[in-house]
Write a protein that holds these residues in place. Structure first.
Motif, PDB file in Angstrom:
ATOM      1  N   LYS A   1       0.846  -1.185   0.000  1.00 38.16           N
ATOM      2  CA  LYS A   1       0.000   0.000   0.000  1.00 38.16           C
ATOM      3  C   LYS A   1       0.883   1.237   0.000  1.00 38.16           C
ATOM      4  O   LYS A   1       1.938   1.268   0.649  1.00 38.16           O
ATOM      5  N   LEU A   2       0.460   2.255  -0.730  1.00 37.49           N
ATOM      6  CA  LEU A   2       1.236   3.483  -0.834  1.00 37.49           C
ATOM      7  C   LEU A   2       0.359   4.660  -0.422  1.00 37.49           C
ATOM      8  O   LEU A   2      -0.724   4.866  -0.983  1.00 37.49           O
ATOM      9  N   ASP A   3       0.811   5.398   0.566  1.00 37.16           N
ATOM     10  CA  ASP A   3       0.087   6.567   1.050  1.00 37.16           C
ATOM     11  C   ASP A   3       0.875   7.829   0.717  1.00 37.16           C
ATOM     12  O   ASP A   3       2.115   7.798   0.590  1.00 37.16           O
ATOM     13  N   TRP A   4       0.150   8.934   0.582  1.00 35.28           N
ATOM     14  CA  TRP A   4       0.780  10.232   0.329  1.00 35.28           C
ATOM     15  C   TRP A   4       0.503  11.129   1.524  1.00 35.28           C
ATOM     16  O   TRP A   4      -0.652  11.450   1.823  1.00 35.28           O
ATOM     17  N   THR A   5       1.548  11.519   2.234  1.00 36.48           N
ATOM     18  CA  THR A   5       1.393  12.256   3.480  1.00 36.48           C
ATOM     19  C   THR A   5       1.015  13.716   3.213  1.00 36.48           C
ATOM     20  O   THR A   5       1.229  14.235   2.111  1.00 36.48           O
ATOM     21  N   PRO A   6       0.451  14.413   4.212  1.00 37.70           N
ATOM     22  CA  PRO A   6       0.138  15.841   4.037  1.00 37.70           C
ATOM     23  C   PRO A   6       1.365  16.687   3.726  1.00 37.70           C
ATOM     24  O   PRO A   6       1.230  17.788   3.173  1.00 37.70           O
ATOM     25  N   LYS A   7       2.558  16.185   4.067  1.00 33.85           N
ATOM     26  CA  LYS A   7       3.784  16.925   3.776  1.00 33.85           C
ATOM     27  C   LYS A   7       4.252  16.744   2.334  1.00 33.85           C
ATOM     28  O   LYS A   7       5.268  17.319   1.928  1.00 33.85           O
ATOM     29  N   GLY A   8       3.526  15.953   1.552  1.00 36.12           N
ATOM     30  CA  GLY A   8       3.881  15.769   0.156  1.00 36.12           C
ATOM     31  C   GLY A   8       4.959  14.741  -0.076  1.00 36.12           C
ATOM     32  O   GLY A   8       5.733  14.865  -1.040  1.00 36.12           O
ATOM     33  N   THR A   9       5.024  13.719   0.775  1.00 38.35           N
ATOM     34  CA  THR A   9       6.010  12.658   0.612  1.00 38.35           C
ATOM     35  C   THR A   9       5.307  11.299   0.626  1.00 38.35           C
ATOM     36  O   THR A   9       4.289  11.123   1.286  1.00 38.35           O
ATOM     37  N   PRO A  10       5.857  10.323  -0.093  1.00 40.27           N
ATOM     38  CA  PRO A  10       5.236   8.996  -0.112  1.00 40.27           C
ATOM     39  C   PRO A  10       5.594   8.194   1.137  1.00 40.27           C
ATOM     40  O   PRO A  10       6.674   8.353   1.714  1.00 40.27           O
ATOM     41  N   LYS A  11       4.678   7.336   1.542  1.00 42.37           N
ATOM     42  CA  LYS A  11       4.900   6.460   2.687  1.00 42.37           C
ATOM     43  C   LYS A  11       4.454   5.054   2.319  1.00 42.37           C
ATOM     44  O   LYS A  11       3.303   4.837   1.940  1.00 42.37           O
ATOM     45  N   ILE A  12       5.373   4.102   2.415  1.00 45.65           N
ATOM     46  CA  ILE A  12       5.053   2.719   2.095  1.00 45.65           C
ATOM     47  C   ILE A  12       4.335   2.085   3.281  1.00 45.65           C
ATOM     48  O   ILE A  12       4.812   2.120   4.411  1.00 45.65           O
ATOM     49  N   GLY A  13       3.183   1.512   3.006  1.00 42.58           N
ATOM     50  CA  GLY A  13       2.391   0.888   4.050  1.00 42.58           C
ATOM     51  C   GLY A  13       2.585  -0.616   4.104  1.00 42.58           C
ATOM     52  O   GLY A  13       3.661  -1.139   3.777  1.00 42.58           O
ATOM     53  N   GLU A  14       1.548  -1.333   4.484  1.00 44.64           N
ATOM     54  CA  GLU A  14       1.635  -2.774   4.670  1.00 44.64           C
ATOM     55  C   GLU A  14       1.793  -3.496   3.333  1.00 44.64           C
ATOM     56  O   GLU A  14       1.333  -3.033   2.297  1.00 44.64           O
ATOM     57  N   ARG A  15       2.431  -4.641   3.399  1.00 41.97           N
ATOM     58  CA  ARG A  15       2.536  -5.479   2.210  1.00 41.97           C
ATOM     59  C   ARG A  15       1.200  -6.179   1.968  1.00 41.97           C
ATOM     60  O   ARG A  15       0.548  -6.663   2.900  1.00 41.97           O
ATOM     61  N   VAL A  16       0.780  -6.220   0.719  1.00 43.46           N
ATOM     62  CA  VAL A  16      -0.487  -6.836   0.328  1.00 43.46           C
ATOM     63  C   VAL A  16      -0.194  -8.185  -0.323  1.00 43.46           C
ATOM     64  O   VAL A  16       0.579  -8.271  -1.279  1.00 43.46           O
ATOM     65  N   THR A  17      -0.801  -9.232   0.204  1.00 41.76           N
ATOM     66  CA  THR A  17      -0.612 -10.573  -0.362  1.00 41.76           C
ATOM     67  C   THR A  17      -1.905 -11.140  -0.937  1.00 41.76           C
ATOM     68  O   THR A  17      -1.880 -12.223  -1.527  1.00 41.76           O
ATOM     69  N   ASP A  18      -3.012 -10.439  -0.759  1.00 44.23           N
ATOM     70  CA  ASP A  18      -4.288 -10.902  -1.306  1.00 44.23           C
ATOM     71  C   ASP A  18      -5.026  -9.705  -1.880  1.00 44.23           C
ATOM     72  O   ASP A  18      -5.404  -8.788  -1.145  1.00 44.23           O
ATOM     73  N   LEU A  19      -5.241  -9.711  -3.194  1.00 44.06           N
ATOM     74  CA  LEU A  19      -5.928  -8.628  -3.880  1.00 44.06           C
ATOM     75  C   LEU A  19      -7.433  -8.842  -3.940  1.00 44.06           C
ATOM     76  O   LEU A  19      -8.133  -8.103  -4.616  1.00 44.06           O
ATOM     77  N   GLY A  20      -7.926  -9.858  -3.254  1.00 51.57           N
ATOM     78  CA  GLY A  20      -9.344 -10.165  -3.319  1.00 51.57           C
ATOM     79  C   GLY A  20      -9.726 -10.690  -4.690  1.00 51.57           C
ATOM     80  O   GLY A  20      -9.095 -11.596  -5.221  1.00 51.57           O
ATOM     81  N   GLU A  21     -10.763 -10.120  -5.286  1.00 48.57           N
ATOM     82  CA  GLU A  21     -11.222 -10.544  -6.608  1.00 48.57           C
ATOM     83  C   GLU A  21     -10.464  -9.855  -7.740  1.00 48.57           C
ATOM     84  O   GLU A  21     -10.757 -10.098  -8.913  1.00 48.57           O
ATOM     85  N   TYR A  22      -9.470  -9.050  -7.399  1.00 53.38           N
ATOM     86  CA  TYR A  22      -8.786  -8.250  -8.415  1.00 53.38           C
ATOM     87  C   TYR A  22      -7.467  -8.875  -8.842  1.00 53.38           C
ATOM     88  O   TYR A  22      -6.863  -9.675  -8.120  1.00 53.38           O
ATOM     89  N   SER A  23      -7.019  -8.472 -10.040  1.00 54.67           N
ATOM     90  CA  SER A  23      -5.691  -8.779 -10.539  1.00 54.67           C
ATOM     91  C   SER A  23      -5.127  -7.528 -11.193  1.00 54.67           C
ATOM     92  O   SER A  23      -5.885  -6.650 -11.628  1.00 54.67           O
TER      93      SER A  23
END
Length: 463
Positions: A349-371
């Motif tokens: 997961k990738l978040d964008w902070t209010p300070k204008g910088t990227p923050k890497i979040g949790e690792r995703v291992t299941d996309l659900g019904e998506y590819s």
């Protein structure tokens, strides 16, 4: 989408929701979307939804009158006129719904045109470095054993042999690579064309929305200014010309993602940037929301025991309301790709902070019904519920970088794969073979883009 930590815990009880229909039964029309009304028949729901979406109230009333007349004698839905069934089927927007219509009964199956292909397609360009004079693009349906070329669709606009991107189901075509006099968006199914102002040495065109289906959309184009230097431009409907997004050139932009009213891109130096698009405000240009060098953070993501963690490519994609960061790893071998790290691909997961910088979040291992479908120009996510040929929780990746490496190591080597399918659940990798009929073609076709058509392509449309 569930992260690794969430998968380790039992799922929380879900709140009461209206039941979703499931694509299973013969003898009834099943749609993947919730019912609009509890007392509408399935066919009435299809017509009601499609007509209300387009505003054609008069045509809707006429069609519903035909439905009432056709079923008034008690003969049931299995005796609907064939032309009416074809009309209903033509208004369905997903592969799954088209297939469900043909599963109702023999009469419905005989009166509706089968799908010629399940989307999406691979768009290849003549390469490795396209030059004027070659028919420079072709589309292929990826299959495990033999690739199928897209044939029988609308004829491409004359005099536009070069493709400069695939986005939202449209191909961006130009008449010349270095100094184009025409730049056109073209829909291969309907044949619709949307002309854009010319831009010299344009390399990619990205769309924030469907030009014929979105009230507010913006086009972004990249222009080559040097061997590795690229400048970005934007254009809105009604503008006389392209406007520069950022005056200073950047080091190549392979893809762009639109998410949450913003545009995100990462250049070849792994500089990540975000822009507020300000859609709906024609007098306001896109505004910078920050940028940051991202390379050191990506290098530290892999936790395997190897000393060298090769990063082949880093891409962003919007999926089910989340902005995701995909890190592709692996080293090139004689038959394509063999993973050098513990996993061929990692999703975060990738978040964008209010300070204008990227923050890497949790690792995703299941996309659900998506590819995820990763390539140049546009990377996107598709639901396996809407596209039955797509396997859930997989990553589909065109192998442009790997083919480039193999070609310059041994130009006479016959390529084995030109795309890869990675199963996030089992951590396994499979290849999509290179089309046999292109192996001896002097043009050396390279896969560049994924093309997800704006509407299903039927065999009747190919005739």
């Amino acid at each position: 989408m569930r992260t690794a930590e969430q998968l380790a815990e039992p799922p929380p009880p879900s709140p009461t929701q209206p039941p979703r229909t499931r694509p299973a039964c013969r003898g009834r029309l099943v749609l993947s979307s919730p019912a609009v009304s509890a007392y509408q028949s399935p066919t009435e729901r299809v017509l009601s939804e499609s007509e209300s979406a387009t505003g054609r109230k008069g045509a809707q009333k006429a069609t519903m009158k035909r439905l009432r007349i056709a079923t008034a004698g008690g003969s049931g839905w299995s005796t609907l006129p064939g032309d009416l069934l074809e009309q209903i089927s033509s208004r369905l927007s997903t592969d799954a719904d088209r297939l469900h219509v043909r599963q109702v009964c023999a009469h419905w199956r005989a009166c509706t045109s089968p799908l010629a292909a399940l989307r999406p397609w691979i768009v290849a360009r003549a390469g490795p470095l396209p030059t004027s004079g070659h028919p420079a693009y072709s589309a292929w349906l990826p299959r495990r054993l033999r690739q199928q070329r897209m044939v029988g669709v609308r004829a491409a606009p004359a005099g536009l042999p070069h493709c400069r991107g695939a986005s939202r189901g449209w191909l961006a075509l130009v008449d010349d690579i270095r100094s184009p006099t025409r730049l056109v968006l073209w829909d291969p199914v309907s044949g619709s064309e949307v002309p854009l102002p010319c831009l010299s040495r344009v390399t990619q065109v990205f769309l924030s929305g469907d030009p014929l289906g979105s009230p507010d959309w913006i086009a972004v184009a990249s222009q080559r200014v040097s061997t590795l230097g690229t400048k970005l431009f934007f254009w809105r409907p009604g503008d006389a010309a392209w406007s520069s997004l950022f005056e200073q050139p950047t080091a190549g932009v392979p893809s762009v993602v639109f998410h949450g009213g913003r545009m995100f891109y990462m250049d070849l130096r792994q500089l990540i940037a975000a822009y507020d698009l300000n859609l709906g405000a024609p007098n306001r240009r896109p505004a910078s929301a920050g940028m940051s060098y991202f390379g050191p953070k990506v290098d530290k993501l892999c936790r395997c025991e190897r000393l060298v963690h090769l990063v082949r490519e880093v891409l962003m994609v919007s999926c089910d309301g989340e902005l995701l960061l995909v890190v592709l790893r692996g080293a090139t071998g004689s038959r394509g790709v063999s993973s050098a790290c513990s996993s061929f691909a990692e999703v975060y997961k990738l978040d964008w902070t209010p300070k204008g910088t990227p923050k890497i979040g949790e690792r995703v291992t299941d996309l659900g019904e998506y590819s995820l479908f990763l390539g140049l120009s546009e990377s996107f996510a598709l639901s396996a519920k809407e596209f039955p040929a797509v396997r859930r929780n997989h990553i589909y990746c065109v192998a442009r970088h790997w083919i480039y490496y193999i070609y310059y190591q041994n130009p006479y080597h016959k390529l084995s794969d030109w795309a890869f399918v990675f199963d996030l659940g089992s951590d396994t990798l499979k290849g999509i073979p290179y089309p046999e009929e292109l192996r001896d073609d002097g043009a050396k076709w390279w896969p560049y883009y994924w093309l997800c058509l704006r509407s299903p392509l039927t065999k009747k449309q190919q005739n």
